[in-house]
Design an enzyme around this catalytic site. Structure first.
Site, PDB file in Angstrom:
ATOM      1  N   ARG A  14       0.858  -1.177   0.000  1.00 27.33           N
ATOM      2  CA  ARG A  14       0.000   0.000   0.000  1.00 27.33           C
ATOM      3  C   ARG A  14       0.900   1.235   0.000  1.00 27.33           C
ATOM      4  O   ARG A  14       2.048   1.177   0.458  1.00 27.33           O
ATOM      5  CB  ARG A  14      -0.897   0.013   1.241  1.00 27.33           C
ATOM      6  CG  ARG A  14      -1.781  -1.220   1.382  1.00 27.33           C
ATOM      7  CD  ARG A  14      -2.499  -1.210   2.717  1.00 27.33           C
ATOM      8  NE  ARG A  14      -3.371  -2.375   2.890  1.00 27.33           N
ATOM      9  CZ  ARG A  14      -2.980  -3.540   3.406  1.00 27.33           C
ATOM     10  NH1 ARG A  14      -1.724  -3.679   3.842  1.00 27.33           N
ATOM     11  NH2 ARG A  14      -3.823  -4.552   3.518  1.00 27.33           N
ATOM     12  N   LYS A  40      -1.146  -3.406   8.141  1.00 25.87           N
ATOM     13  CA  LYS A  40      -2.251  -3.044   9.015  1.00 25.87           C
ATOM     14  C   LYS A  40      -2.164  -3.827  10.318  1.00 25.87           C
ATOM     15  O   LYS A  40      -1.771  -4.989  10.338  1.00 25.87           O
ATOM     16  CB  LYS A  40      -3.586  -3.341   8.328  1.00 25.87           C
ATOM     17  CG  LYS A  40      -3.912  -2.384   7.179  1.00 25.87           C
ATOM     18  CD  LYS A  40      -5.290  -2.660   6.630  1.00 25.87           C
ATOM     19  CE  LYS A  40      -5.675  -1.654   5.552  1.00 25.87           C
ATOM     20  NZ  LYS A  40      -7.031  -1.907   5.005  1.00 25.87           N
ATOM     21  N   HIS A  71      -3.557   2.803  -5.495  1.00 26.74           N
ATOM     22  CA  HIS A  71      -3.862   1.389  -5.310  1.00 26.74           C
ATOM     23  C   HIS A  71      -3.742   0.592  -6.617  1.00 26.74           C
ATOM     24  O   HIS A  71      -3.755  -0.641  -6.591  1.00 26.74           O
ATOM     25  CB  HIS A  71      -5.264   1.227  -4.732  1.00 26.74           C
ATOM     26  CG  HIS A  71      -5.283   0.413  -3.473  1.00 26.74           C
ATOM     27  ND1 HIS A  71      -4.430   0.647  -2.413  1.00 26.74           N
ATOM     28  CD2 HIS A  71      -6.042  -0.660  -3.107  1.00 26.74           C
ATOM     29  CE1 HIS A  71      -4.681  -0.231  -1.443  1.00 26.74           C
ATOM     30  NE2 HIS A  71      -5.637  -1.033  -1.843  1.00 26.74           N
ATOM     31  N   ARG A 110      -0.927  -1.858  -6.469  1.00 30.80           N
ATOM     32  CA  ARG A 110      -1.216  -3.039  -5.658  1.00 30.80           C
ATOM     33  C   ARG A 110      -2.114  -4.017  -6.426  1.00 30.80           C
ATOM     34  O   ARG A 110      -1.881  -5.223  -6.439  1.00 30.80           O
ATOM     35  CB  ARG A 110      -1.867  -2.604  -4.355  1.00 30.80           C
ATOM     36  CG  ARG A 110      -2.122  -3.712  -3.343  1.00 30.80           C
ATOM     37  CD  ARG A 110      -2.480  -3.067  -2.013  1.00 30.80           C
ATOM     38  NE  ARG A 110      -3.030  -3.997  -1.035  1.00 30.80           N
ATOM     39  CZ  ARG A 110      -2.295  -4.753  -0.228  1.00 30.80           C
ATOM     40  NH1 ARG A 110      -0.979  -4.724  -0.306  1.00 30.80           N
ATOM     41  NH2 ARG A 110      -2.876  -5.543   0.655  1.00 30.80           N
ATOM     42  N   HIS A 152      -2.942  -9.877   3.270  1.00 32.15           N
ATOM     43  CA  HIS A 152      -4.365 -10.040   3.539  1.00 32.15           C
ATOM     44  C   HIS A 152      -4.565 -11.042   4.670  1.00 32.15           C
ATOM     45  O   HIS A 152      -3.946 -12.115   4.676  1.00 32.15           O
ATOM     46  CB  HIS A 152      -5.100 -10.552   2.293  1.00 32.15           C
ATOM     47  CG  HIS A 152      -5.293  -9.520   1.245  1.00 32.15           C
ATOM     48  ND1 HIS A 152      -5.556  -9.821  -0.084  1.00 32.15           N
ATOM     49  CD2 HIS A 152      -5.268  -8.156   1.305  1.00 32.15           C
ATOM     50  CE1 HIS A 152      -5.677  -8.706  -0.778  1.00 32.15           C
ATOM     51  NE2 HIS A 152      -5.519  -7.693   0.043  1.00 32.15           N
ATOM     52  N   TYR A 157      -9.135 -11.086  -6.863  1.00 31.02           N
ATOM     53  CA  TYR A 157      -8.248 -10.924  -8.012  1.00 31.02           C
ATOM     54  C   TYR A 157      -8.371 -12.090  -8.984  1.00 31.02           C
ATOM     55  O   TYR A 157      -8.113 -11.944 -10.170  1.00 31.02           O
ATOM     56  CB  TYR A 157      -6.800 -10.775  -7.540  1.00 31.02           C
ATOM     57  CG  TYR A 157      -6.540  -9.491  -6.798  1.00 31.02           C
ATOM     58  CD1 TYR A 157      -6.367  -8.292  -7.482  1.00 31.02           C
ATOM     59  CD2 TYR A 157      -6.488  -9.456  -5.407  1.00 31.02           C
ATOM     60  CE1 TYR A 157      -6.141  -7.106  -6.808  1.00 31.02           C
ATOM     61  CE2 TYR A 157      -6.259  -8.276  -4.722  1.00 31.02           C
ATOM     62  CZ  TYR A 157      -6.091  -7.100  -5.434  1.00 31.02           C
ATOM     63  OH  TYR A 157      -5.873  -5.925  -4.765  1.00 31.02           O
TER      64      TYR A 157
END
Length: 307
Positions: free
Chosen positions: A149, A180, A252, A255, A278, A287
């Protein structure tokens, strides 16, 4: 307890105990103010009197009367559910009236990637010997090579780039990314990104660094401070405009393109999940739908009996 007092108590809790950002707290405050107005109009002055029907009515009102989008309604309901869950766990009320209220189903949004040739044009738009161009090339190569990110990329320190895990060869073979929730992950880095970053570290970063206070940041602005997310966004937009891709390139995009190109090339979805950081493979599997669409388009175009 009055509804207003209950909301204030919850907001103090999330501010102190969970350390939420000012923007997140402001969003909570707006959502719960709207909820408080709804309860007041319904004659609910005490938080103990709120029922599941009241929460359902609030969701119905913001969706049908106020015309809120599904995503906005889901966010507001999340704030309301957080409030009631906290009050129940804290013993203010005997039960949670919002527990059984489910948010509206959100439309599935497929990630938007650009093609490999378009990505090559975008990266080529940063070529040049100007110090800022050298820095920009390094940044964009890292974004595409690692799928980070933008916030993760500008958050990198020099030590993260130079990190060499056991068994790896050479500095920069893998980059350490702080994602994150403070979760760290290691992501391999290809030769193009390594060369671009080494050129930046050798020729440009020392020049930028002496103009500011000491910082461990990998990517610096010309004044020596860590490059901001907004600064990175401007770098991407400028490169996209030079490449003729400005209409559909965002931070983004790198990514999304990283993940899509890996899966198209045969990478396992679990590996891509790990690289992207993730927590759930379900997020990464979006995806696979993108690559399936690409396969279908090629089939429809190329096969003589496909249409």
């Amino acid at each position: 307890m009055e509804v207003e007092r209950a909301v204030d108590r919850f907001l103090r809790h999330v501010a102190v105990e969970r350390g939420l950002s000012d923007n997140t707290l402001a969003a909570y405050r707006r959502d719960l103010a709207r909820y408080g107005d709804h309860l007041a109009a319904s004659g609910r002055g005490a938080i103990e009197d709120v029922t599941t029907a009241d929460v359902h009515a609030f969701l119905l009102r913001i969706r049908e009367e106020d015309g809120a989008a599904a995503s906005s309604a889901a966010r507001m309901l999340s704030s309301v559910r957080g409030l009631h869950r906290f009050l129940a766990e804290d013993g203010v009320v005997p039960d949670d009236p919002a527990h059984e209220v489910t948010p509206p189903k959100l439309p599935m949004r497929l990630p938007k990637a650009i093609g490999i040739d378009e990505m090559a044009r975008l990266l080529a738009a940063t070529e040049g010997d100007d110090p800022v161009r050298v820095r920009d090339r390094a940044l964009l190569e890292v974004l595409y090579a690692t799928g980070t990110r933008v916030s993760e990329a500008v958050g990198l320190d020099v030590d993260d780039w130079a990190h060499v895990p056991d068994g790896a060869e050479g500095a920069g073979s893998m980059v350490r990314v702080l994602g994150k929730g403070g979760k760290q992950r290691l992501v391999p880095v290809g030769s193009y990104a390594r060369e671009a970053v080494e050129a930046y570290l050798t020729r440009v970063r020392p020049v930028f660094a002496v103009r500011g206070t000491a910082t461990p940041a990998l990517f610096l602005g010309p004044r020596g401070a860590r490059l901001s997310r907004q600064g990175a966004w401007l770098v991407i937009q400028a490169a996209a405009e030079r490449a003729g891709l400005a209409a559909h390139v965002s931070p983004h995009t790198f990514r999304h393109s990283f993940a899509t190109h890996l899966l198209t090339g045969g990478a396992d979805v679990r590996v891509v999940q790990e690289l992207l950081g993730h927590s759930s493979v379900a997020t990464t599997q979006l995806y696979t739908l993108v690559t399936a669409d690409a396969l279908r388009d090629v089939y429809t175009t190329a096969h003589p009996r496909a249409r």
